[in-house]
Design a protein around this motif. Structure first.
Motif, PDB file in Angstrom:
ATOM      1  N   ILE A 171       0.663  -0.927  -0.194  1.00  0.00           N
ATOM      2  CA  ILE A 171      -0.006   0.427  -0.122  1.00  0.00           C
ATOM      3  C   ILE A 171       0.741   1.318  -0.329  1.00  0.00           C
ATOM      4  N   PRO A 172       0.570   1.888  -1.129  1.00  0.00           N
ATOM      5  CA  PRO A 172       1.734   3.782  -0.871  1.00  0.00           C
ATOM      6  C   PRO A 172       1.299   4.293  -0.230  1.00  0.00           C
ATOM      7  N   SER A 173       2.369   5.430   0.427  1.00  0.00           N
ATOM      8  CA  SER A 173       1.598   6.067   1.653  1.00  0.00           C
ATOM      9  C   SER A 173       1.227   6.951   1.485  1.00  0.00           C
ATOM     10  N   LYS A 174       0.997   7.627  -0.327  1.00  0.00           N
ATOM     11  CA  LYS A 174       0.689   8.269  -1.119  1.00  0.00           C
ATOM     12  C   LYS A 174      -1.009   8.103  -0.818  1.00  0.00           C
ATOM     13  N   LYS A 175      -1.552   6.771  -0.640  1.00  0.00           N
ATOM     14  CA  LYS A 175      -2.996   6.579  -0.660  1.00  0.00           C
ATOM     15  C   LYS A 175      -3.388   6.922   0.126  1.00  0.00           C
ATOM     16  N   ILE A 176      -2.682   6.062   0.794  1.00  0.00           N
ATOM     17  CA  ILE A 176      -3.442   6.121   2.504  1.00  0.00           C
ATOM     18  C   ILE A 176      -3.959   7.417   2.879  1.00  0.00           C
ATOM     19  N   LYS A 177      -5.341   7.286   3.145  1.00  0.00           N
ATOM     20  CA  LYS A 177      -6.346   8.353   3.661  1.00  0.00           C
ATOM     21  C   LYS A 177      -6.279   8.716   5.110  1.00  0.00           C
ATOM     22  N   GLU A 178      -6.484   7.535   5.684  1.00  0.00           N
ATOM     23  CA  GLU A 178      -6.269   7.502   7.806  1.00  0.00           C
ATOM     24  C   GLU A 178      -6.048   5.683   7.813  1.00  0.00           C
ATOM     25  N   VAL A 179      -6.076   5.781   9.438  1.00  0.00           N
ATOM     26  CA  VAL A 179      -5.099   4.278   9.415  1.00  0.00           C
ATOM     27  C   VAL A 179      -6.038   5.290  10.847  1.00  0.00           C
ATOM     28  N   GLY A 180      -6.840   4.084  11.419  1.00  0.00           N
ATOM     29  CA  GLY A 180      -7.743   3.416  12.736  1.00  0.00           C
ATOM     30  C   GLY A 180      -6.964   2.951  13.679  1.00  0.00           C
ATOM     31  N   PHE A 181      -7.445   2.842  14.386  1.00  0.00           N
ATOM     32  CA  PHE A 181      -6.332   1.284  14.993  1.00  0.00           C
ATOM     33  C   PHE A 181      -7.888   1.306  16.634  1.00  0.00           C
ATOM     34  N   ASN A 182      -8.632   0.876  16.752  1.00  0.00           N
ATOM     35  CA  ASN A 182      -9.169   0.384  18.188  1.00  0.00           C
ATOM     36  C   ASN A 182      -8.305  -0.591  18.580  1.00  0.00           C
ATOM     37  N   LYS A 183      -8.228  -0.740  20.429  1.00  0.00           N
ATOM     38  CA  LYS A 183      -7.438  -2.003  20.809  1.00  0.00           C
ATOM     39  C   LYS A 183      -8.137  -3.327  21.305  1.00  0.00           C
ATOM     40  N   LYS A 184      -8.226  -4.778  21.532  1.00  0.00           N
ATOM     41  CA  LYS A 184      -8.856  -5.217  21.799  1.00  0.00           C
ATOM     42  C   LYS A 184      -9.422  -4.716  22.851  1.00  0.00           C
ATOM     43  N   GLN A 185     -10.589  -5.291  24.015  1.00  0.00           N
ATOM     44  CA  GLN A 185     -11.061  -4.849  25.285  1.00  0.00           C
ATOM     45  C   GLN A 185     -11.121  -6.165  25.182  1.00  0.00           C
ATOM     46  N   SER A 186     -10.295  -6.212  26.961  1.00  0.00           N
ATOM     47  CA  SER A 186     -10.505  -8.151  27.829  1.00  0.00           C
ATOM     48  C   SER A 186     -11.607  -8.073  28.155  1.00  0.00           C
ATOM     49  N   THR A 187     -12.287  -6.943  27.880  1.00  0.00           N
ATOM     50  CA  THR A 187     -13.994  -7.446  29.165  1.00  0.00           C
ATOM     51  C   THR A 187     -15.226  -8.344  27.599  1.00  0.00           C
ATOM     52  N   ASP A 188     -14.692  -7.783  26.412  1.00  0.00           N
ATOM     53  CA  ASP A 188     -15.753  -8.257  25.543  1.00  0.00           C
ATOM     54  C   ASP A 188     -14.878  -9.168  24.995  1.00  0.00           C
ATOM     55  N   GLY A 189     -14.102  -9.165  25.264  1.00  0.00           N
ATOM     56  CA  GLY A 189     -12.896 -10.214  23.395  1.00  0.00           C
ATOM     57  C   GLY A 189     -13.071  -9.183  21.944  1.00  0.00           C
ATOM     58  N   SER A 190     -13.360  -8.710  22.167  1.00  0.00           N
ATOM     59  CA  SER A 190     -13.344  -8.163  20.703  1.00  0.00           C
ATOM     60  C   SER A 190     -11.500  -8.120  20.384  1.00  0.00           C
ATOM     61  N   ALA A 191     -11.246  -8.236  18.699  1.00  0.00           N
ATOM     62  CA  ALA A 191     -10.305  -8.223  18.568  1.00  0.00           C
ATOM     63  C   ALA A 191      -9.118  -7.112  19.100  1.00  0.00           C
ATOM     64  N   THR A 192      -8.586  -6.924  18.104  1.00  0.00           N
ATOM     65  CA  THR A 192      -7.425  -5.528  17.719  1.00  0.00           C
ATOM     66  C   THR A 192      -7.833  -5.047  16.882  1.00  0.00           C
ATOM     67  N   LEU A 193      -8.107  -4.087  15.844  1.00  0.00           N
ATOM     68  CA  LEU A 193      -8.982  -3.736  14.181  1.00  0.00           C
ATOM     69  C   LEU A 193      -7.681  -2.455  14.642  1.00  0.00           C
ATOM     70  N   VAL A 194      -7.462  -2.547  13.165  1.00  0.00           N
ATOM     71  CA  VAL A 194      -6.378  -1.903  12.375  1.00  0.00           C
ATOM     72  C   VAL A 194      -6.979  -1.424  10.948  1.00  0.00           C
ATOM     73  N   ILE A 195      -8.011  -0.540  11.029  1.00  0.00           N
ATOM     74  CA  ILE A 195      -8.393   0.107   9.614  1.00  0.00           C
ATOM     75  C   ILE A 195      -7.923   1.009   8.663  1.00  0.00           C
ATOM     76  N   ILE A 196      -7.897   0.737   7.734  1.00  0.00           N
ATOM     77  CA  ILE A 196      -7.303   1.347   6.828  1.00  0.00           C
ATOM     78  C   ILE A 196      -7.913   2.266   5.921  1.00  0.00           C
ATOM     79  N   ASN A 197      -7.993   3.361   5.538  1.00  0.00           N
ATOM     80  CA  ASN A 197      -8.850   3.636   4.235  1.00  0.00           C
ATOM     81  C   ASN A 197      -8.413   4.554   3.313  1.00  0.00           C
ATOM     82  N   THR A 198      -7.904   4.056   2.345  1.00  0.00           N
ATOM     83  CA  THR A 198      -7.341   4.890   0.682  1.00  0.00           C
ATOM     84  C   THR A 198      -7.774   5.484   0.221  1.00  0.00           C
ATOM     85  N   LYS A 199      -6.709   6.649  -0.035  1.00  0.00           N
ATOM     86  CA  LYS A 199      -7.890   8.179  -1.603  1.00  0.00           C
ATOM     87  C   LYS A 199      -8.655   6.974  -2.339  1.00  0.00           C
ATOM     88  N   GLN A 200      -9.354   7.477  -2.715  1.00  0.00           N
ATOM     89  CA  GLN A 200     -10.217   6.802  -3.889  1.00  0.00           C
ATOM     90  C   GLN A 200      -9.895   7.596  -5.217  1.00  0.00           C
TER      91      GLN A 200
END
Length: 200
Positions: A171-200
């Motif tokens: 993934i080229p750096s110049k195409k990345i629009k934003e990167v979101g990070f949602n850390k795993k929560q031990s209480t609900d067992g959710s996974a750590t998410l890395v959400i990458i959105n690129t420029k269209q």
């Protein structure tokens, strides 16, 4: 001279030959009876012919090996320095395209290798510039993201680990629009998410 003594004398010279002792085997020859000298001289000639052929064959193999250049993560290295377990991609370049990669005219081919460890380091650094949370988490967890779920433009990346690494690395750096990070929560067992959105 008895047959036993005759064979023993020849055996002693052969042993000298096997130890590559020039003075040793010449001394052995001059001490032998005339009949033995002929046989021993023939053995000497055959021995050195054998050594010469092996040396030429080895030199030829070394020369052929030298005509292949290995470039790992942009750096030329010798073949024995390559960790096959860490290879992510391997491309063989031949023909006129070699000139753009290497100045040596005698090169037959250039093998370009990207390692998994280098690719991971590069994409983590790339995404870290868009998300401080992502970078901070990796800094405190030995850069281990094997349990992360990466989502690219709304689609979760699945499949073999190597395929995911390759996709993220490319993934080229110049195409990345934003990167979101949602850390795993031990209480609900959710996974750590890395959400990458690129420029269209």
């Amino acid at each position: 001279m008895s047959t036993f003594k005759h064979n023993k004398n020849i055996k002693n010279v052969v042993l000298s030959l096997s130890k590559y002792s020039v003075h040793g085997f010449y001394g052995q020859i001059h001490r032998q009876a005339p009949g033995d000298k002929v046989i021993l001289c023939m053995l000497t000639v055959l021995f050195f012919l054998f050594l010469s052929e092996n040396t030429l064959a080895q030199t030829k193999n070394d020369t052929l090996n030298d005509k292949v250049v290995y470039i790992v993560n942009g750096i030329p290295v010798s073949k024995d320095k390559i960790n096959n377990e860490d290879i992510l991609t391997k491309d063989v370049i031949k023909g006129p395209s070699i000139a753009a990669l290497h100045s040596e005219k005698e090169i037959d081919s250039v093998i370009l290798i990207i390692t998994k460890s280098s690719a991971i380091t590069q994409y983590q650094k790339k995404f870290g510039t868009f998300s401080k949370k992502y970078k901070s988490y990796l800094d405190t967890h030995q850069n281990n993201d094997e349990d992360f779920i990466y989502v690219l433009d709304g689609v979760q990346l699945k499949g073999k680990r190597n395929d995911i690494i390759k996709t993220l690395y490319e993934i080229p750096s110049k195409k990345i629009k934003e990167v979101g990070f949602n850390k795993k929560q031990s209480t609900d067992g959710s996974a750590t998410l890395v959400i990458i959105n690129t420029k269209q």
